[in-house]
Design an enzyme around this catalytic site. Structure first.
Site, PDB file in Angstrom:
ATOM      1  N   GLY A 184      71.677  20.924  21.165  1.00 28.45           N
ATOM      2  CA  GLY A 184      71.493  20.120  19.965  1.00 28.45           C
ATOM      3  C   GLY A 184      72.586  20.258  18.932  1.00 28.45           C
ATOM      4  O   GLY A 184      72.589  19.520  17.939  1.00 28.45           O
TER       5      GLY A 184
ATOM      6  N   ARG B 237      63.152  11.746  -2.347  1.00 23.61           N
ATOM      7  CA  ARG B 237      61.809  11.772  -2.940  1.00 23.61           C
ATOM      8  C   ARG B 237      61.397  13.170  -3.375  1.00 23.61           C
ATOM      9  O   ARG B 237      60.473  13.333  -4.162  1.00 23.61           O
ATOM     10  CB  ARG B 237      60.785  11.214  -1.938  1.00 23.61           C
ATOM     11  CG  ARG B 237      60.806   9.704  -1.828  1.00 23.61           C
ATOM     12  CD  ARG B 237      59.874   9.197  -0.755  1.00 23.61           C
ATOM     13  NE  ARG B 237      60.418   9.386   0.585  1.00 23.61           N
ATOM     14  CZ  ARG B 237      59.856   8.910   1.694  1.00 23.61           C
ATOM     15  NH1 ARG B 237      58.718   8.236   1.613  1.00 23.61           N
ATOM     16  NH2 ARG B 237      60.412   9.109   2.876  1.00 23.61           N
TER      17      ARG B 237
ATOM     18  N   HIS C 182      66.015   7.246  -5.567  1.00 20.19           N
ATOM     19  CA  HIS C 182      64.585   7.235  -5.889  1.00 20.19           C
ATOM     20  C   HIS C 182      64.374   7.502  -7.374  1.00 20.19           C
ATOM     21  O   HIS C 182      63.514   6.885  -8.014  1.00 20.19           O
ATOM     22  CB  HIS C 182      63.858   8.282  -5.039  1.00 20.19           C
ATOM     23  CG  HIS C 182      62.378   8.243  -5.166  1.00 20.19           C
ATOM     24  ND1 HIS C 182      61.626   7.130  -4.817  1.00 20.19           N
ATOM     25  CD2 HIS C 182      61.483   9.168  -5.615  1.00 20.19           C
ATOM     26  CE1 HIS C 182      60.354   7.372  -5.031  1.00 20.19           C
ATOM     27  NE2 HIS C 182      60.233   8.592  -5.534  1.00 20.19           N
TER      28      HIS C 182
ATOM     29  N   ASP D 119      53.979   0.877  -9.285  1.00 17.68           N
ATOM     30  CA  ASP D 119      53.482   2.085  -9.955  1.00 17.68           C
ATOM     31  C   ASP D 119      54.282   2.296 -11.233  1.00 17.68           C
ATOM     32  O   ASP D 119      55.262   1.599 -11.502  1.00 17.68           O
ATOM     33  CB  ASP D 119      53.560   3.322  -9.044  1.00 17.68           C
ATOM     34  CG  ASP D 119      54.956   3.574  -8.501  1.00 17.68           C
ATOM     35  OD1 ASP D 119      55.931   3.467  -9.281  1.00 17.68           O
ATOM     36  OD2 ASP D 119      55.094   3.874  -7.306  1.00 17.68           O
TER      37      ASP D 119
ATOM     38  N   LYS E 268      48.112   3.146 -10.159  1.00 19.01           N
ATOM     39  CA  LYS E 268      47.640   3.763  -8.925  1.00 19.01           C
ATOM     40  C   LYS E 268      47.642   5.268  -9.074  1.00 19.01           C
ATOM     41  O   LYS E 268      48.279   5.828  -9.961  1.00 19.01           O
ATOM     42  CB  LYS E 268      48.524   3.373  -7.738  1.00 19.01           C
ATOM     43  CG  LYS E 268      49.902   4.031  -7.755  1.00 19.01           C
ATOM     44  CD  LYS E 268      50.679   3.782  -6.494  1.00 19.01           C
ATOM     45  CE  LYS E 268      51.961   4.616  -6.490  1.00 19.01           C
ATOM     46  NZ  LYS E 268      52.740   4.450  -5.267  1.00 19.01           N
TER      47      LYS E 268
ATOM     48  N   ASP F 245      58.298   2.765   3.147  1.00 16.03           N
ATOM     49  CA  ASP F 245      58.199   3.724   4.246  1.00 16.03           C
ATOM     50  C   ASP F 245      57.105   3.275   5.218  1.00 16.03           C
ATOM     51  O   ASP F 245      57.359   2.468   6.104  1.00 16.03           O
ATOM     52  CB  ASP F 245      57.935   5.129   3.707  1.00 16.03           C
ATOM     53  CG  ASP F 245      58.140   6.212   4.755  1.00 16.03           C
ATOM     54  OD1 ASP F 245      58.323   5.875   5.950  1.00 16.03           O
ATOM     55  OD2 ASP F 245      58.126   7.401   4.407  1.00 16.03           O
ATOM     56  N   THR F 246      55.907   3.729   5.049  1.00 14.76           N
ATOM     57  CA  THR F 246      54.830   3.302   5.944  1.00 14.76           C
ATOM     58  C   THR F 246      54.193   1.992   5.506  1.00 14.76           C
ATOM     59  O   THR F 246      53.372   1.428   6.240  1.00 14.76           O
ATOM     60  CB  THR F 246      53.731   4.382   6.028  1.00 14.76           C
ATOM     61  OG1 THR F 246      53.166   4.579   4.728  1.00 14.76           O
ATOM     62  CG2 THR F 246      54.311   5.706   6.527  1.00 14.76           C
TER      63      THR F 246
ATOM     64  N   THR G 100      51.653   1.675   0.219  1.00 12.67           N
ATOM     65  CA  THR G 100      51.689   1.285  -1.195  1.00 12.67           C
ATOM     66  C   THR G 100      51.791  -0.224  -1.347  1.00 12.67           C
ATOM     67  O   THR G 100      51.068  -0.843  -2.140  1.00 12.67           O
ATOM     68  CB  THR G 100      52.873   1.967  -1.906  1.00 12.67           C
ATOM     69  OG1 THR G 100      52.694   3.373  -1.870  1.00 12.67           O
ATOM     70  CG2 THR G 100      52.988   1.504  -3.350  1.00 12.67           C
TER      71      THR G 100
END
Length: 328
Positions: free
Chosen positions: A51, A109, A143, A183, A206, A238-239, A242
């Protein structure tokens, strides 16, 4: 009696720009090189069986103004380490100045401690690049802006705002727009959008559970969204949790349509599924990160930041003004 005067000539070597990139996002690197009108500096890079990463510049960097581009995408630790190794290689090869170009900065973040016994990893990352030999740092839409202070040297904090707002203005000019901050932390960014688009601002209140990552609880909308096109703005997706919850809340409060705009499309699972089924008309991101086929969905639009990065690199190389790029 004649006096002989000897003249001396001082030769000033011509300044040379060398643009190089790691292996995380070759498409963006090629686009930036094309915008620069320069070739990507040839680099040998390979992984050992255990690696470890090996990197070698295949041309001289002595006395060069070196720009090393790498997007911190998945696997983030590998690509960040590769960029650190490239910085070290350039330093040991007598580069005149080394600029790290990270369109998306990993660990951004983690810029503060929320509770005791937690790290401030964004600071650690900046310290590592400084120790490796970086003289300057260039990135897009951090961020939080205070991360600039984590690097002891010049930081060129670029913004995708002109690119994104131009697209919205051109494609949705005939609709009543409300800019929405998902937010409280994005309010300052959303306010800049309202200035450019001449639109009102709404805020979604939120609360995030600190013990459960990537999950939020949406409470209420403050602002005018009834029968309006709501443009939700954020620095990254990201996912998609939100954004999906924000769009659901906006529709519940009477929004006619929801469009999402973010600089960084991380789009970790299950973002594509969430966003494609959320009722959002369009999700607008840039190519600061590679977006593989499995992450793409019908409503996704990707704009390129290559011209922006190339212009910033030219300004830095020529000792020009990066700030002038964002002044009206």
């Amino acid at each position: 009696m004649s006096t002989r005067v000897e003249s001396s000539i001082t030769l000033t070597p011509q300044k040379r720009l060398l643009f190089s990139a790691g292996r995380s996002h070759p498409e963006l690197a090629e686009r930036v090189a094309e915008e620069l009108g320069a070739d990507l500096s040839p680099v040998s890079a390979r992984d050992f069986a255990n690696g470890e990463i090996f990197v070698r510049f295949e041309e001289s960097v002595r006395g060069c103004d070196v720009f090393i581009l790498q997007s911190h995408t998945n696997p983030i630790n590998k690509w960040m380490m590769e960029q650190l190794i490239m910085v070290d290689a350039a330093k040991r090869a007598s580069a005149k100045r080394i600029t790290v170009v990270a369109p998306f900065l990993g660990y951004a973040r983690q810029d503060k401690k929320h509770r005791g016994r937690e790290p401030i990893t964004a600071r650690l990352v900046m310290d590592m690049f400084a120790t490796a030999g970086a003289d300057r740092f260039m990135t897009l839409d951090l961020h939080t802006s205070q991360i600039q202070g984590f690097f002891d040297g010049p930081v060129d904090h670029l913004f995708a705002l002109p690119l994104l707002t131009s697209y919205i203005a051109e494609n949705y000019a005939d609709k009543p727009i409300t800019v929405v901050s998902p937010d409280a932390g994005r309010v300052r960014v959303a306010e800049r959008w309202t200035d450019v688009l001449g639109a009102p601002l709404a805020i979604i209140h939120k609360r995030r559970d600190p013990d459960v990552p990537n999950q939020v609880k949406v409470f209420e909308v403050v602002g005018e969204v009834q029968d309006r096109l709501c443009v939700v703005v954020d620095d990254m997706i990201d996912t998609g949790g939100t954004i999906a919850k924000a769009s659901e809340t906006l529709f519940e409060n009477g929004a006619a349509e929801v469009v999402v705009a973010a600089t960084h499309g991380i789009l970790s699972d299950p973002a594509a599924e969430r966003l494609s089924s959320s009722g959002i008309s369009e999700v607008l991101v840039t190519d600061t990160l590679p977006i593989e086929a499995e992450k793409r969905f019908e409503q996704l639009t990707v704009l390129s930041v290559a011209p922006l990065l190339a212009r910033a690199i030219k300004e830095v190389f020529s000792d020009g003004s990066v700030t002038s790029m964002f002044e009206p």
